[in-house]
Design a protein around this motif. Structure first.
Motif, PDB file in Angstrom:
ATOM      1  N   LEU A  23       0.826  -1.197   0.000  1.00 48.00           N
ATOM      2  CA  LEU A  23       0.000   0.000   0.000  1.00 48.00           C
ATOM      3  C   LEU A  23       0.864   1.251   0.000  1.00 48.00           C
ATOM      4  CD1 LEU A  23      -2.716   1.428   0.238  1.00 48.00           C
ATOM      5  CD2 LEU A  23      -2.619   1.072   2.713  1.00 48.00           C
ATOM      6  N   VAL A  24       1.894   1.270   0.799  1.00 51.14           N
ATOM      7  CA  VAL A  24       2.798   2.422   0.850  1.00 51.14           C
ATOM      8  C   VAL A  24       3.442   2.647  -0.505  1.00 51.14           C
ATOM      9  CG1 VAL A  24       4.965   3.273   1.816  1.00 51.14           C
ATOM     10  CG2 VAL A  24       3.244   2.284   3.328  1.00 51.14           C
ATOM     11  N   ASP A  25       3.879   1.584  -1.169  1.00 56.82           N
ATOM     12  CA  ASP A  25       4.502   1.711  -2.489  1.00 56.82           C
ATOM     13  C   ASP A  25       3.521   2.306  -3.498  1.00 56.82           C
ATOM     14  OD1 ASP A  25       6.872   0.679  -1.576  1.00 56.82           O
ATOM     15  OD2 ASP A  25       6.469  -1.370  -2.249  1.00 56.82           O
ATOM     16  N   HIS A  26       2.281   1.815  -3.477  1.00 53.34           N
ATOM     17  CA  HIS A  26       1.263   2.338  -4.391  1.00 53.34           C
ATOM     18  C   HIS A  26       1.052   3.832  -4.166  1.00 53.34           C
ATOM     19  CE1 HIS A  26      -0.433  -0.929  -6.738  1.00 53.34           C
ATOM     20  NE2 HIS A  26      -0.418  -1.724  -5.685  1.00 53.34           N
ATOM     21  N   LEU A  27       0.888   4.218  -2.916  1.00 53.73           N
ATOM     22  CA  LEU A  27       0.605   5.615  -2.597  1.00 53.73           C
ATOM     23  C   LEU A  27       1.786   6.521  -2.917  1.00 53.73           C
ATOM     24  CD1 LEU A  27      -1.369   5.246   0.751  1.00 53.73           C
ATOM     25  CD2 LEU A  27      -2.258   5.798  -1.515  1.00 53.73           C
ATOM     26  N   ARG A  28       2.987   6.041  -2.720  1.00 54.50           N
ATOM     27  CA  ARG A  28       4.157   6.847  -3.074  1.00 54.50           C
ATOM     28  C   ARG A  28       4.216   7.103  -4.569  1.00 54.50           C
ATOM     29  NH1 ARG A  28       8.662   3.994   0.912  1.00 54.50           N
ATOM     30  NH2 ARG A  28       8.315   5.373   2.726  1.00 54.50           N
ATOM     31  N   ARG A  29       3.928   6.069  -5.359  1.00 51.99           N
ATOM     32  CA  ARG A  29       3.935   6.252  -6.816  1.00 51.99           C
ATOM     33  C   ARG A  29       2.864   7.248  -7.243  1.00 51.99           C
ATOM     34  NH1 ARG A  29       4.881   0.594  -6.838  1.00 51.99           N
ATOM     35  NH2 ARG A  29       2.669   0.164  -7.239  1.00 51.99           N
ATOM     36  N   GLN A  30       1.682   7.133  -6.629  1.00 54.72           N
ATOM     37  CA  GLN A  30       0.617   8.065  -6.988  1.00 54.72           C
ATOM     38  C   GLN A  30       0.952   9.480  -6.544  1.00 54.72           C
ATOM     39  OE1 GLN A  30      -1.600   7.293  -8.910  1.00 54.72           O
ATOM     40  NE2 GLN A  30      -3.230   8.810  -8.809  1.00 54.72           N
ATOM     41  N   ARG A  31       1.571   9.617  -5.381  1.00 55.64           N
ATOM     42  CA  ARG A  31       1.977  10.941  -4.913  1.00 55.64           C
ATOM     43  C   ARG A  31       2.954  11.576  -5.893  1.00 55.64           C
ATOM     44  NH1 ARG A  31       6.070  10.854  -0.174  1.00 55.64           N
ATOM     45  NH2 ARG A  31       7.249  10.060  -1.952  1.00 55.64           N
ATOM     46  N   ASP A  32       3.921  10.798  -6.359  1.00 56.44           N
ATOM     47  CA  ASP A  32       4.907  11.318  -7.304  1.00 56.44           C
ATOM     48  C   ASP A  32       4.243  11.731  -8.608  1.00 56.44           C
ATOM     49  OD1 ASP A  32       6.839  10.821  -5.419  1.00 56.44           O
ATOM     50  OD2 ASP A  32       7.537   8.942  -6.330  1.00 56.44           O
ATOM     51  N   VAL A  70       1.057  12.685  -9.059  1.00 62.77           N
ATOM     52  CA  VAL A  70       0.250  13.881  -8.839  1.00 62.77           C
ATOM     53  C   VAL A  70       1.148  15.114  -8.689  1.00 62.77           C
ATOM     54  CG1 VAL A  70      -1.310  15.037  -7.220  1.00 62.77           C
ATOM     55  CG2 VAL A  70      -1.700  12.648  -7.844  1.00 62.77           C
ATOM     56  N   THR A  71       2.252  14.966  -7.969  1.00 56.38           N
ATOM     57  CA  THR A  71       3.182  16.084  -7.789  1.00 56.38           C
ATOM     58  C   THR A  71       3.735  16.552  -9.133  1.00 56.38           C
ATOM     59  OG1 THR A  71       3.810  15.298  -5.585  1.00 56.38           O
ATOM     60  CG2 THR A  71       5.317  16.820  -6.680  1.00 56.38           C
ATOM     61  N   ALA A  72       4.119  15.596  -9.979  1.00 56.65           N
ATOM     62  CA  ALA A  72       4.653  15.947 -11.295  1.00 56.65           C
ATOM     63  C   ALA A  72       3.593  16.648 -12.137  1.00 56.65           C
ATOM     64  CB  ALA A  72       5.147  14.689 -12.008  1.00 56.65           C
ATOM     65  N   ARG A  73       2.348  16.164 -12.056  1.00 55.80           N
ATOM     66  CA  ARG A  73       1.276  16.768 -12.839  1.00 55.80           C
ATOM     67  C   ARG A  73       0.979  18.181 -12.356  1.00 55.80           C
ATOM     68  NH1 ARG A  73      -1.953  12.647 -12.672  1.00 55.80           N
ATOM     69  NH2 ARG A  73      -3.160  13.294 -10.870  1.00 55.80           N
ATOM     70  N   LEU A  74       0.963  18.387 -11.041  1.00 60.12           N
ATOM     71  CA  LEU A  74       0.731  19.723 -10.507  1.00 60.12           C
ATOM     72  C   LEU A  74       1.838  20.677 -10.924  1.00 60.12           C
ATOM     73  CD1 LEU A  74      -0.500  18.888  -6.892  1.00 60.12           C
ATOM     74  CD2 LEU A  74      -1.852  19.873  -8.741  1.00 60.12           C
ATOM     75  N   ARG A  75       3.078  20.198 -10.918  1.00 58.87           N
ATOM     76  CA  ARG A  75       4.200  21.035 -11.327  1.00 58.87           C
ATOM     77  C   ARG A  75       4.072  21.422 -12.796  1.00 58.87           C
ATOM     78  NH1 ARG A  75       7.966  17.641 -10.462  1.00 58.87           N
ATOM     79  NH2 ARG A  75       8.081  18.090  -8.229  1.00 58.87           N
ATOM     80  N   GLU A  76       3.686  20.432 -13.623  1.00 54.14           N
ATOM     81  CA  GLU A  76       3.517  20.696 -15.054  1.00 54.14           C
ATOM     82  C   GLU A  76       2.392  21.698 -15.295  1.00 54.14           C
ATOM     83  OE1 GLU A  76       1.958  18.341 -19.029  1.00 54.14           O
ATOM     84  OE2 GLU A  76       2.893  17.205 -17.412  1.00 54.14           O
ATOM     85  N   ASP A  77       1.259  21.514 -14.581  1.00 55.80           N
ATOM     86  CA  ASP A  77       0.141  22.430 -14.759  1.00 55.80           C
ATOM     87  C   ASP A  77       0.488  23.829 -14.272  1.00 55.80           C
ATOM     88  OD1 ASP A  77      -1.368  20.428 -15.844  1.00 55.80           O
ATOM     89  OD2 ASP A  77      -2.502  19.996 -14.023  1.00 55.80           O
ATOM     90  N   THR A 124      -9.021  16.827 -12.079  1.00 58.27           N
ATOM     91  CA  THR A 124      -9.121  16.432 -10.679  1.00 58.27           C
ATOM     92  C   THR A 124      -8.017  17.084  -9.850  1.00 58.27           C
ATOM     93  OG1 THR A 124     -10.042  14.293 -11.351  1.00 58.27           O
ATOM     94  CG2 THR A 124      -9.223  14.470  -9.099  1.00 58.27           C
ATOM     95  N   ALA A 125      -6.789  17.042 -10.360  1.00 61.97           N
ATOM     96  CA  ALA A 125      -5.656  17.596  -9.625  1.00 61.97           C
ATOM     97  C   ALA A 125      -5.825  19.095  -9.377  1.00 61.97           C
ATOM     98  CB  ALA A 125      -4.359  17.323 -10.379  1.00 61.97           C
TER      99      ALA A 125
END
Length: 280
Positions: free
Chosen positions: A97-106, A108-115, A247-248
């Protein structure tokens, strides 16, 4: 075996009464969690969240563990996970679960930075356009990069380029001055802030307050860009939960805001009979 709710009705043991008191109907679960009855039925059908019990008539009854699983599923959906991914997460052990959430966090962070970079580039380009400054090819590449902004524009044109609304938007925005764009942004920020305040206060998305803000969300589009009927507003709002980029944007304002705005738009459309035209 007699279901707990029937044991209570017929004077069953105290333990049976306690278990029955913990069971919620699908309507109660929908009311408390904000997940529609239709979605709850779908989650049951695909095995994502299945109710632990049934009434004698076959109606679903949810135990506390079921509701807890549903609430976790809602969080993961708002983070942008697919239903298959959500199912895997709910059944995962701690480390997975931690691995999944870390990947999703990364992601989302990249997408927010791009936007964020794209928004800054657009604002600079708008300022240059409104002041009559012509951008060189090198400056355009500096502002928009090699592909990202162009891809966004092409995607929008491919999706809506043949529609009357696209032509209307192009015509109207060509007349916008810098002050117009500043007002558009200020209005959008204010509306999102009002949505977030209602969400934080626990106001229902289909209540009077939220649907009033949803109408304020729709009308500026009619006034400044193109005629957006309530039916179209409802359709566009679905993108807020279906497209991770939308969504982001909302989730950056408040967690759960994308779903809240979508639900408010749906409720507002229903109140207006989903009629055509901006005055409908």
């Amino acid at each position: 075996m007699t279901p707990p709710h029937e044991r209570r009705e017929h004077g069953g043991d105290e333990d049976g009464e306690h278990r029955a008191a913990e069971l919620w109907t699908v309507g109660r679960v929908a009311e408390v969690t904000g997940v529609s009855v239709r979605a709850l039925h779908h989650y049951d059908a695909v095995g994502l969240v299945r109710p632990s019990g049934r009434t004698a008539a076959g109606y679903r009854l949810y135990a506390p563990d079921d509701v807890e699983r549903l609430q976790a599923a809602v969080v993961y959906r708002r983070l942008g996970f697919s239903l298959d991914d959500v199912s895997a997460l709910l059944d995962a052990d701690g480390e997975e679960l931690v691995d999944h959430l870390r990947r999703q966090r990364d992601a989302v962070t990249a997408r927010l930075r791009e936007d964020s970079d794209l928004l800054a580039a657009i604002e600079r380009a708008l300022e240059a356009t409104m002041t009559g400054t012509q951008l060189t090819p090198e400056e355009r590449r500096e502002l928009f990069g090699d592909s990202s902004s162009e891809d966004h524009a092409l995607e929008a044109q491919e999706r809506w380029g043949q529609t009357e609304q696209w032509a209307q938007s192009q015509q109207r925005t060509a007349q916008h001055a810098k002050a117009d764009w500043e007002q558009v942004k200020a209005e959008a920020d204010a509306i999102n802030a009002d949505f977030a305040e209602l969400l934080a206060a626990g106001e229902p998305a289909d209540g009077d307050a939220a649907t009033a803000v949803a109408e304020r969300h729709r009308l500026p589009v009619c006034e400044r860009f193109y005629e957006m009927s309530h039916a179209m507003h409802r359709s566009v709002s679905q993108l807020y939960v279906d497209d991770p980029r939308f969504t982001a944007t909302y989730e950056a304002v408040a967690v759960g805001l994308a779903q809240y705005v979508r639900d408010a738009a749906y409720a507002n459309a229903a109140r207006h009979g989903v009629t055509e035209g901006c005055s409908g």
